[in-house]
Enzyme design. Structure first.
Site, PDB file in Angstrom:
ATOM      1  CB  ALA A   1      -0.924  -0.009   1.224  1.00  0.00           C
TER       2      ALA A   1
ATOM      3  CB  CYS B   1      -4.710   0.766   9.237  1.00  0.00           C
ATOM      4  SG  CYS B   1      -6.158   1.836   9.414  1.00  0.00           S
TER       5      CYS B   1
ATOM      6  CB  CYS C   1      -7.210  -2.009   8.018  1.00  0.00           C
ATOM      7  SG  CYS C   1      -8.498  -1.210   9.010  1.00  0.00           S
TER       8      CYS C   1
ATOM      9  CE  LYS D   1       4.407   0.776  -3.555  1.00  0.00           C
ATOM     10  NZ  LYS D   1       3.852   1.499  -2.386  1.00  0.00           N
TER      11      LYS D   1
ATOM     12  CB  CYS E   1      -6.985   0.811  13.693  1.00  0.00           C
ATOM     13  SG  CYS E   1      -6.840  -0.413  12.371  1.00  0.00           S
TER      14      CYS E   1
ATOM     15  CG  ASP F   1       9.605   3.001  -7.905  1.00  0.00           C
ATOM     16  OD1 ASP F   1       9.023   2.231  -7.113  1.00  0.00           O
ATOM     17  OD2 ASP F   1       9.703   4.234  -7.709  1.00  0.00           O
ATOM     18  CD  GLU F   2       5.290   4.805  -8.138  1.00  0.00           C
ATOM     19  OE1 GLU F   2       4.156   4.283  -8.207  1.00  0.00           O
ATOM     20  OE2 GLU F   2       5.690   5.439  -7.147  1.00  0.00           O
ATOM     21  CB  ALA F   3       5.591  -2.369 -11.407  1.00  0.00           C
ATOM     22  CD  GLN F   4       1.776   1.851  -9.175  1.00  0.00           C
ATOM     23  OE1 GLN F   4       2.617   1.022  -8.852  1.00  0.00           O
ATOM     24  NE2 GLN F   4       1.833   3.112  -8.790  1.00  0.00           N
TER      25      GLN F   4
END
Length: 275
Positions: free
Chosen positions: A92, A219, A255, A97, A221, A161-164
């Site tokens: 996330a 997250c 989350c 990363k 929480c 990097d930033e493979a999305q």
């Protein structure tokens, strides 16, 4: 007749020398193969294929060319050949990363191996040919649109990097680097967008990668954060374009529970998404 243990009966004395279960097979496998010294393992994990067995000392790795591997018999339990793999390491927002990618590059170069660092042209927040992490690490890179699979030759590893933001064709090119040129490829990126839908690059990396690894973050929480929430005017939004470049001021990791509820918790005090 004597019923006491250890006396009487026709028991045979146990052999003082243990017998091998498969002596002929063991002797045959001992004489197969030739050791190849001086081969070092790559920094990334590797896919292993069995090869003819041989006596190896600790730290030695057998090495065979592909033609020899195809012709010879092999012992699946003993020796291996090192092959490249395609890795997809996702996480996330804010899971470090890019920092991990730069540290992997450093580890390769520290051992005298060249690394090809790539990113898509769509990612231009840090400049044209720069990859920069939130913690200040940065390195030079090239655009993946400007390279071909053959350009991976001579490199010890390819890192993206930033493979999305990759396209299906670009992920296919990464597969060619691995399968045709035996160069390990490590792709870092998001798994899903702010609506929890796959990016195109992430979808095909999840489908074709040999190894999929998660880089974890938390997250507010304390649970593991798996969702990327887009924040506008201090509120989580679920509508809009899939790609809107932004950093810590526009996205936050949550989350699944708090992502579905749109609850920012302690992140409200950071005034996220406000001009």
């Amino acid at each position: 007749r004597c019923n006491r243990r250890g006396r009487g009966g026709d028991r045979k004395a146990p052999s003082s020398r243990p017998q091998a279960r498969f002596p002929l097979q063991h002797e045959k496998s001992r004489n197969m193969g030739v050791q190849c010294e001086g081969v070092q393992r790559a920094t990334a994990d590797v896919r292993l294929f069995s090869l003819p067995s041989g006596r190896l000392r600790r730290g030695e790795i057998p090495c065979y060319d592909k033609a020899q591997y195809q012709k010879r018999k092999y012992n699946k339990r003993r020796d291996y050949i090192i092959m490249a793999k395609l890795y997809f390491r996702y996480g996330a927002m804010g899971s470090s990363k890019t920092a991990n990618a730069i540290m992997v590059q450093y580890n390769y170069e520290e051992r005298g191996q060249k690394v090809l660092m790539l990113k898509p042209k769509l990612e231009n927040r840090d400049g044209a040919v720069i990859v920069r992490s939130r913690c200040g690490l940065e390195t030079a890179c090239r655009f993946i649109e400007d390279v071909t699979a053959a350009d991976a030759q001579g490199y010890g590893c390819v890192i993206i990097d930033e493979a999305q933001f990759l396209t299906k064709a670009q992920v296919e090119m990464l597969v060619q680097m691995v399968d045709d040129y035996d160069v390990p490829v490590i792709a870092y990126g998001l798994r899903a967008d702010f609506q929890n839908n796959f990016f195109e690059g992430s979808q095909w990396l999840m489908a074709w990668a040999d190894t999929i690894e998660e880089i974890k973050t938390i997250c507010w929480c304390g649970r593991k954060a798996t969702c990327n929430a887009r924040v506008v005017d201090g509120r989580v939004v679920q509508e809009g374009e899939q790609v809107v470049l932004g950093g810590n001021g526009q996205y936050v990791s949550l989350c699944r529970k708090h992502f579905r509820r749109g609850e920012l918790g302690d992140f409200k005090d950071l005034h996220l998404g406000e001009d």
